[in-house]
Design a protein around this motif. Structure first.
Motif, mmCIF file in Angstrom:
data_model
loop_
_atom_site.group_PDB
_atom_site.id
_atom_site.type_symbol
_atom_site.label_atom_id
_atom_site.label_comp_id
_atom_site.label_asym_id
_atom_site.label_seq_id
_atom_site.Cartn_x
_atom_site.Cartn_y
_atom_site.Cartn_z
ATOM 1 N N MET A 1 -4.121 -11.241 -9.286
ATOM 2 C CA MET A 1 -3.002 -11.271 -8.353
ATOM 3 C C MET A 1 -3.511 -11.558 -6.954
ATOM 4 N N ARG A 2 -2.906 -12.528 -6.320
ATOM 5 C CA ARG A 2 -3.399 -12.959 -5.029
ATOM 6 C C ARG A 2 -2.374 -12.627 -3.943
ATOM 7 N N ILE A 3 -2.849 -11.947 -2.905
ATOM 8 C CA ILE A 3 -1.966 -11.521 -1.827
ATOM 9 C C ILE A 3 -2.374 -12.185 -0.521
ATOM 10 N N LEU A 4 -1.388 -12.726 0.193
ATOM 11 C CA LEU A 4 -1.644 -13.207 1.550
ATOM 12 C C LEU A 4 -1.288 -12.067 2.499
ATOM 13 N N LEU A 5 -2.262 -11.659 3.280
ATOM 14 C CA LEU A 5 -2.064 -10.573 4.232
ATOM 15 C C LEU A 5 -2.005 -11.161 5.639
ATOM 16 N N VAL A 6 -0.866 -11.014 6.287
ATOM 17 C CA VAL A 6 -0.682 -11.596 7.611
ATOM 18 C C VAL A 6 -0.535 -10.465 8.621
ATOM 19 N N GLU A 7 -1.552 -10.285 9.442
ATOM 20 C CA GLU A 7 -1.564 -9.173 10.403
ATOM 21 C C GLU A 7 -2.493 -9.547 11.546
ATOM 22 N N ASP A 8 -1.984 -9.462 12.785
ATOM 23 C CA ASP A 8 -2.814 -9.884 13.917
ATOM 24 C C ASP A 8 -3.686 -8.759 14.474
ATOM 25 N N ASP A 9 -3.382 -7.532 14.128
ATOM 26 C CA ASP A 9 -4.213 -6.407 14.567
ATOM 27 C C ASP A 9 -5.444 -6.364 13.658
ATOM 28 N N SER A 10 -6.616 -6.679 14.256
ATOM 29 C CA SER A 10 -7.795 -6.884 13.405
ATOM 30 C C SER A 10 -8.230 -5.603 12.685
ATOM 31 N N ALA A 35 -1.239 -19.921 10.707
ATOM 32 C CA ALA A 35 -2.162 -19.881 9.560
ATOM 33 C C ALA A 35 -1.425 -19.410 8.302
ATOM 34 N N ALA A 36 -0.511 -18.459 8.490
ATOM 35 C CA ALA A 36 0.263 -17.960 7.354
ATOM 36 C C ALA A 36 1.142 -19.065 6.787
ATOM 37 N N ASP A 37 1.805 -19.789 7.686
ATOM 38 C CA ASP A 37 2.687 -20.886 7.292
ATOM 39 C C ASP A 37 1.913 -21.921 6.477
ATOM 40 N N ASN A 38 0.737 -22.287 6.960
ATOM 41 C CA ASN A 38 -0.100 -23.269 6.257
ATOM 42 C C ASN A 38 -0.544 -22.756 4.897
ATOM 43 N N ALA A 39 -0.992 -21.498 4.873
ATOM 44 C CA ALA A 39 -1.486 -20.916 3.621
ATOM 45 C C ALA A 39 -0.360 -20.862 2.595
ATOM 46 N N LEU A 57 3.454 -18.200 15.767
ATOM 47 C CA LEU A 57 4.705 -18.345 15.019
ATOM 48 C C LEU A 57 5.043 -16.939 14.543
ATOM 49 N N ASP A 58 6.238 -16.434 14.896
ATOM 50 C CA ASP A 58 6.500 -15.051 14.500
ATOM 51 C C ASP A 58 6.821 -14.944 13.007
ATOM 52 N N GLY A 59 6.737 -13.716 12.515
ATOM 53 C CA GLY A 59 6.872 -13.474 11.079
ATOM 54 C C GLY A 59 8.211 -13.923 10.516
ATOM 55 N N ILE A 60 9.273 -13.748 11.311
ATOM 56 C CA ILE A 60 10.609 -14.162 10.849
ATOM 57 C C ILE A 60 10.634 -15.672 10.585
ATOM 58 N N LYS A 61 9.969 -16.423 11.466
ATOM 59 C CA LYS A 61 9.948 -17.890 11.272
ATOM 60 C C LYS A 61 9.128 -18.259 10.038
#
Ligand code: CA
Length: 223
Positions: A1-10, A35-39, A57-61
């Motif tokens: 199972m592959r998860i994309l994790l999008v979070e700017d707080d390192s 980067a999330a959009d591309n991935a 690009l905000d998360g809603i977009k």
């Protein structure tokens, strides 16, 4: 199972990546919306954990683009404590669930499991670290690449994966295979275990022998 994790707080991104990997998910962490959009355009993820306040690009977009492509990948949105508006907006835009920061890691894992189960309509994929077993398609992949396993190897592996961390009695494995081919005996199981080990151990996946009993697939702990 592959998860994309999008979070700017390192710090949070690292913590979540580590926790999800320990829970045997494949994780691709990204730190901004572009980067999330591309991935996501590649369409290879089983689930997205999406922070909403992101650079570029905000998360809603990101979510709107995803759903605009008719992509139904489950999305778990992470929102700020007081972000009631963004939570509502997230759900309206097509998020499947949300978690309010700060949250406990077991809570995140439980939500993810539930979303994946819902999306799969039941248990059709098993995962163990980099190993993925699509029970429907009878396809095994390691690190996202198809791997070569015989039907019998797959049958043994499936039983072990269904009971990760538990001893599977050797006769039970033999029975499982005997349904498919009556000529298979208990001793032959050792041959399949040997072959499985050769294929899996380089990836840090270990099958332990429990003498006089059977075998145990060790919980994945990394390479
Ligand atoms: Ca943020």
């Amino acid at each position: 199972m592959r998860i994309l994790l999008v979070e700017d707080d390192s710090a949070l991104r690292d913590t979540l990546s580590q926790a999800l990997r320990l829970a045997s998910y494949g994780v691709d962490p990204v730190s901004d919306g572009r980067a999330a959009d591309n991935a996501l355009a590649a369409g290879v993820y089983d689930l997205v954990v999406l922070d909403l306040g992101l650079p570029y690009l905000d998360g809603i977009k990101v979510l709107r683009h995803l759903r605009g492509r008719q992509d139904r990948t489950p999305v778990l949105v992470l929102t700020a404590r007081d972000g009631i508006n963004e939570r509502v907006q997230g759900l309206k835009t097509g998020a499947d669930d949300y978690l309010t920061k700060p949250f406990a890691l077991p809570e995140l894992e439980a939500r993810i499991e539930a979303l994946l189960r819902r999306a799969a309509g039941g248990q059709v994929r098993l995962t163990h670290g980099p190993l993925e077993f699509d029970l429907d398609g009878h396809v095994i992949s390691i690190n996202g690449k198809p791997a070569d396993f015989s039907v019998r190897e797959m049958m043994v592996l499936e039983v072990l994966m269904q009971r990760t961390g538990q001893v599977v009695i050797k006769t039970r494995l033999a029975q499982k295979i005997s349904n498919w081919d009556d000529e298979i005996g208990v001793n032959t199981i050792e041959v399949y275990i040997h072959r499985l080990r050769k294929k899996l151990e380089p990836w840090g996946i270990r099958i332990r022998t429990i003498h006089g009993l059977g075998y145990l697939l060790e919980p994945y702990a990394g390479v």
